[in-house]
Scaffold this motif. Structure first.
Motif, PDB file in Angstrom:
ATOM      1  N   ASP A 111       0.856  -1.183   0.000  1.00  0.00           N
ATOM      2  CA  ASP A 111       0.000   0.000   0.000  1.00  0.00           C
ATOM      3  C   ASP A 111       0.898   1.240   0.000  1.00  0.00           C
ATOM      4  O   ASP A 111       1.616   1.498   0.973  1.00  0.00           O
ATOM      5  CB  ASP A 111      -0.898  -0.036   1.251  1.00  0.00           C
ATOM      6  CG  ASP A 111      -1.920   1.095   1.259  1.00  0.00           C
ATOM      7  OD1 ASP A 111      -1.679   2.120   0.583  1.00  0.00           O
ATOM      8  OD2 ASP A 111      -2.935   0.960   1.958  1.00  0.00           O
ATOM      9  N   GLU A 112       0.826   1.989  -1.084  1.00  0.00           N
ATOM     10  CA  GLU A 112       1.734   3.133  -1.289  1.00  0.00           C
ATOM     11  C   GLU A 112       1.629   4.173  -0.161  1.00  0.00           C
ATOM     12  O   GLU A 112       2.586   4.887   0.134  1.00  0.00           O
ATOM     13  CB  GLU A 112       1.425   3.765  -2.655  1.00  0.00           C
ATOM     14  CG  GLU A 112       2.225   4.998  -3.024  1.00  0.00           C
ATOM     15  CD  GLU A 112       3.745   4.813  -3.000  1.00  0.00           C
ATOM     16  OE1 GLU A 112       4.439   5.811  -2.784  1.00  0.00           O
ATOM     17  OE2 GLU A 112       4.214   3.668  -3.206  1.00  0.00           O
ATOM     18  N   ARG A 113       0.470   4.191   0.509  1.00  0.00           N
ATOM     19  CA  ARG A 113       0.282   5.204   1.563  1.00  0.00           C
ATOM     20  C   ARG A 113       1.243   4.999   2.746  1.00  0.00           C
ATOM     21  O   ARG A 113       1.515   5.924   3.495  1.00  0.00           O
ATOM     22  CB  ARG A 113      -1.169   5.173   2.071  1.00  0.00           C
ATOM     23  CG  ARG A 113      -2.174   5.664   1.034  1.00  0.00           C
ATOM     24  CD  ARG A 113      -3.586   5.508   1.539  1.00  0.00           C
ATOM     25  NE  ARG A 113      -3.899   4.118   1.842  1.00  0.00           N
ATOM     26  CZ  ARG A 113      -4.925   3.712   2.579  1.00  0.00           C
ATOM     27  NH1 ARG A 113      -5.754   4.585   3.091  1.00  0.00           N
ATOM     28  NH2 ARG A 113      -5.137   2.428   2.794  1.00  0.00           N
ATOM     29  N   TYR A 114       1.736   3.773   2.906  1.00  0.00           N
ATOM     30  CA  TYR A 114       2.677   3.511   4.009  1.00  0.00           C
ATOM     31  C   TYR A 114       4.085   4.038   3.686  1.00  0.00           C
ATOM     32  O   TYR A 114       4.894   4.213   4.580  1.00  0.00           O
ATOM     33  CB  TYR A 114       2.759   2.003   4.307  1.00  0.00           C
ATOM     34  CG  TYR A 114       1.558   1.480   5.052  1.00  0.00           C
ATOM     35  CD1 TYR A 114       1.571   1.380   6.431  1.00  0.00           C
ATOM     36  CD2 TYR A 114       0.415   1.094   4.370  1.00  0.00           C
ATOM     37  CE1 TYR A 114       0.472   0.890   7.123  1.00  0.00           C
ATOM     38  CE2 TYR A 114      -0.694   0.611   5.043  1.00  0.00           C
ATOM     39  CZ  TYR A 114      -0.659   0.509   6.426  1.00  0.00           C
ATOM     40  OH  TYR A 114      -1.744   0.032   7.106  1.00  0.00           O
ATOM     41  N   ARG A 115       4.361   4.218   2.428  1.00  0.00           N
ATOM     42  CA  ARG A 115       5.643   4.749   1.938  1.00  0.00           C
ATOM     43  C   ARG A 115       6.837   3.937   2.444  1.00  0.00           C
ATOM     44  O   ARG A 115       7.903   4.491   2.734  1.00  0.00           O
ATOM     45  CB  ARG A 115       5.790   6.226   2.324  1.00  0.00           C
ATOM     46  CG  ARG A 115       4.600   7.076   1.895  1.00  0.00           C
ATOM     47  CD  ARG A 115       4.789   8.530   2.156  1.00  0.00           C
ATOM     48  NE  ARG A 115       5.634   9.165   1.131  1.00  0.00           N
ATOM     49  CZ  ARG A 115       5.231   9.478  -0.096  1.00  0.00           C
ATOM     50  NH1 ARG A 115       4.008   9.186  -0.481  1.00  0.00           N
ATOM     51  NH2 ARG A 115       6.037  10.049  -0.943  1.00  0.00           N
ATOM     52  N   CYS A 116       6.652   2.620   2.571  1.00  0.00           N
ATOM     53  CA  CYS A 116       7.749   1.761   3.042  1.00  0.00           C
ATOM     54  C   CYS A 116       8.359   1.009   1.860  1.00  0.00           C
ATOM     55  O   CYS A 116       7.657   0.617   0.930  1.00  0.00           O
ATOM     56  CB  CYS A 116       7.233   0.736   4.050  1.00  0.00           C
ATOM     57  SG  CYS A 116       6.886   1.477   5.633  1.00  0.00           S
ATOM     58  N   ALA A 117       9.650   0.811   1.923  1.00  0.00           N
ATOM     59  CA  ALA A 117      10.342   0.059   0.879  1.00  0.00           C
ATOM     60  C   ALA A 117      11.443  -0.767   1.529  1.00  0.00           C
ATOM     61  O   ALA A 117      11.831  -0.517   2.672  1.00  0.00           O
ATOM     62  CB  ALA A 117      10.961   1.037  -0.124  1.00  0.00           C
ATOM     63  N   THR A 118      11.897  -1.752   0.795  1.00  0.00           N
ATOM     64  CA  THR A 118      13.083  -2.481   1.257  1.00  0.00           C
ATOM     65  C   THR A 118      13.858  -2.985   0.045  1.00  0.00           C
ATOM     66  O   THR A 118      13.458  -2.729  -1.094  1.00  0.00           O
ATOM     67  CB  THR A 118      12.716  -3.615   2.232  1.00  0.00           C
ATOM     68  OG1 THR A 118      13.908  -4.038   2.894  1.00  0.00           O
ATOM     69  CG2 THR A 118      12.073  -4.807   1.541  1.00  0.00           C
TER      70      THR A 118
END
Lengths: 189, 380
Positions: A23-30
């Motif tokens: 979900d892009e709204r969390y703005r998390c990446a790895t």
């Protein structure tokens, strides 16, 4: 701004928000290295028995988005910085592994914040590149504040597991913020 | 690598970029640029900006420093003689540990042996045996004795899985004046005893420069002889020889194999020791190697010894400390200055999580706190 989550951070957060990467709204990446560590570390099987079930929720940033000439330059410069600079907190070398430096270079190249509980990696990024670290509980509070998730008993259970698993302590400020946002007590260690 | 401020100064002069302009472009003060010219290493983000500004590789702003690592050329292994490529692999391994030893106090005991002649072999071998805890015993050394000896000699033992091309069991090196022996954890413990003793002799010989020819045959022979004398006392070799004479030809290797199993060494090692003391045995090489092959199946690799069944950091640290107390001490002193992943790399730890727990445990030991499964504080 996006946040690059390290393994230890993902292990704390993924059960609270399984859609944190989708979900892009969390703005998390790895990144791939973290995903490999998450899925391949033998010891996680016993300490985090839910790992396999949740691994499918992790999406790492595509390699071609990272392995650019700018990343290559950043990686080589970061290696030299790690070798020649001191950690001002400890007065010693930063003592980072190859994988740590790759993760740091990814965060710098992509302009992401970092979420990690590894003090030396956090120090390196903060002192040398002004990259801010976001502690897991701070992320949870941000998600609550932005109404991305509701606080439930099962999520409270995950926090209890943090304590049981000996996860790093969260800041007093974020604990107070959490208690104010949820009306729940932060589990005692 | 070392920051070379003069390289940056020459670069900005050759490109005719005034200091004030450079400072303005990078958003720093002129004083900061002067400091870089004079040797202050730029912060990571400024180094990146400099590379982008001048379109140069980051390495071009640094200079190589003289390594503080010495890896002398050591013994041959079969036909695999030491060559520059193998040396480079060994140096590469040692370099990973360089930061670990910086500022760490050295062990108090640092014995040095200056004379390396035939007359020194037996006394040195005997003194090694005493230091390994074999006072008055005629039994051969096993691998635990060999590790105990290295600790008593103030040698830090590092456990690593060597790259296959290194073709070595163990090698001695100096890192920032510390005596360090790297051991290949992939090897069977039976095969490690003699190489550990051999490298212990190199360490006490206190080599500070590699031999000019890259390999000193006399030195290697001396190390082999002392290692042999330390592992197999003369009395043990003579008694084994006497028993062999009483046994039928077909049973000689079997007899040696039973002795080897009883005292935890290879048949080949004992054959060499008997031949040194009592003359040639003329045993078929295939039988000796076959007996050792069977024997090895009963013994673990060093990795098994260190990791098998060590389910908690406390278990693992106890093992690590018993085999390499100096490495344990070095790690405790570095607990707050090393990342978990780096620790995992240095110890060949099978998982990052273990390393984080291990790092926490090392930190507790460093602060003199109680270990997680002990009631009493544990001093490092």
């Amino acid at each position: 701004m996006h946040i690059l989550c390290d393994t230890c951070s993902i292990l704390m957060l993924l059960r609270i928000a399984p859609n944190m990467f989708t979900d892009e709204r969390y703005r998390c990446a790895t990144v791939r290295q973290v995903w490999e560590e998450f899925t391949q570390t033998q010891k996680f099987k016993t300490k985090y028995p839910w790992r396999k079930e949740y691994a499918k929720h992790i999406r790492s940033t595509p390699v071609n988005k990272i392995t650019t000439p700018e990343y290559d330059l950043t990686l080589r410069a970061a290696r030299l910085t790690e070798q020649t600079q001191r950690n001002s907190r400890t007065g010693r070398a930063f003592g980072l592994s190859r994988c740590d430096i790759e993760i740091a270079a990814c965060a710098i190249t992509l302009g992401y914040l970092i979420s990690s509980t590894d003090a030396n990696l956090v120090d390196f990024l903060k002192q040398q590149y002004d990259v801010k670290n976001v502690l897991p509980l701070q992320l949870v509070n941000d998600w609550l504040e932005n109404e991305l998730l509701e606080w439930t008993e099962s999520r409270q259970g995950v926090l209890i597991d943090w304590i049981a698993c000996g996860e790093p302590r969260q800041s007093r400020r974020e604990i107070k913020r959490f208690e104010k946002l949820t009306g729940k007590r932060y589990p005692a260690g | 690598m070392k920051w070379a401020g003069q390289h940056l100064k020459r670069l900005s002069e050759s490109r005719q970029i005034p200091i004030s302009a450079l400072a303005g472009k990078l958003g720093v003060s002129r004083r900061t640029v002067y400091d870089w010219f004079e040797g202050q290493v730029p912060k990571g983000n400024h180094l990146l900006d400099l590379c982008r500004e001048f379109h140069v590789e980051p390495e071009s702003l640094f200079q190589q420093i003289v390594p503080r690592i010495l890896v002398p050329s050591h013994r041959t292994r079969g036909r695999a003689r030491v060559n520059p490529a193998r040396q480079e692999l060994a140096v590469g391994l040692a370099r990973e540990y360089e930061d670990l030893y910086e500022g760490v106090r050295q062990p108090v005991v640092q014995p040095v042996v200056r004379v390396a002649d035939a007359a020194s072999v037996a006394p040195l071998g005997a003194s090694f045996r005493e230091m390994a805890g074999l006072v008055g015993s005629a039994n051969p050394m096993d691998y635990e004795h060999a590790f105990a000896l290295l600790s008593a000699l103030g040698i830090c033992v590092v456990f690593r899985a060597f790259p296959d091309d290194l073709k070595d069991y163990a090698f001695y090196t100096r890192i920032a004046d510390h005596r360090v022996v790297f051991v290949n954890v992939k090897n069977n413990v039976l095969d490690l005893i003699f190489p550990l003793l051999h490298e212990a002799v190199h360490a006490v010989r206190d080599e500070v420069t590699p031999p000019p020819e890259g390999y000193d045959e006399n030195e290697e022979r001396f190390c082999d002889q002392v290692a042999g004398a330390a592992q197999f006392p003369r009395q043990y070799a003579e008694e084994a020889h006497a028993s062999m004479r009483r046994s039928p030809a077909a049973g000689k290797v079997t007899l040696l194999k039973s002795l080897a199993a009883m005292h935890h060494h290879t048949v080949y090692g004992l054959v060499k020791a008997i031949e040194e003391t009592c003359g040639k045995l003329n045993l078929p090489a295939r039988s000796v190697h076959g007996a050792d092959g069977n024997l090895r199946k009963r013994y673990p690799t060093l990795a098994d010894v260190l990791f098998h069944g060590a389910d908690t950091p406390v278990d693992y640290l106890a093992r690590l400390r018993s085999f390499s107390p100096i490495l344990f001490d070095v790690l405790v002193q570095n607990a707050d200055a090393i990342s978990a992943r780096k620790l995992a790399e240095l110890l060949e730890f099978p998982s990052m999580l273990d390393a984080q727990e291990l790092l926490n445990e090392l930190g507790r030991r460093g602060r003199g706190e109680a270990c997680t499964s002990c009631a009493t504080p544990v001093a490092s």
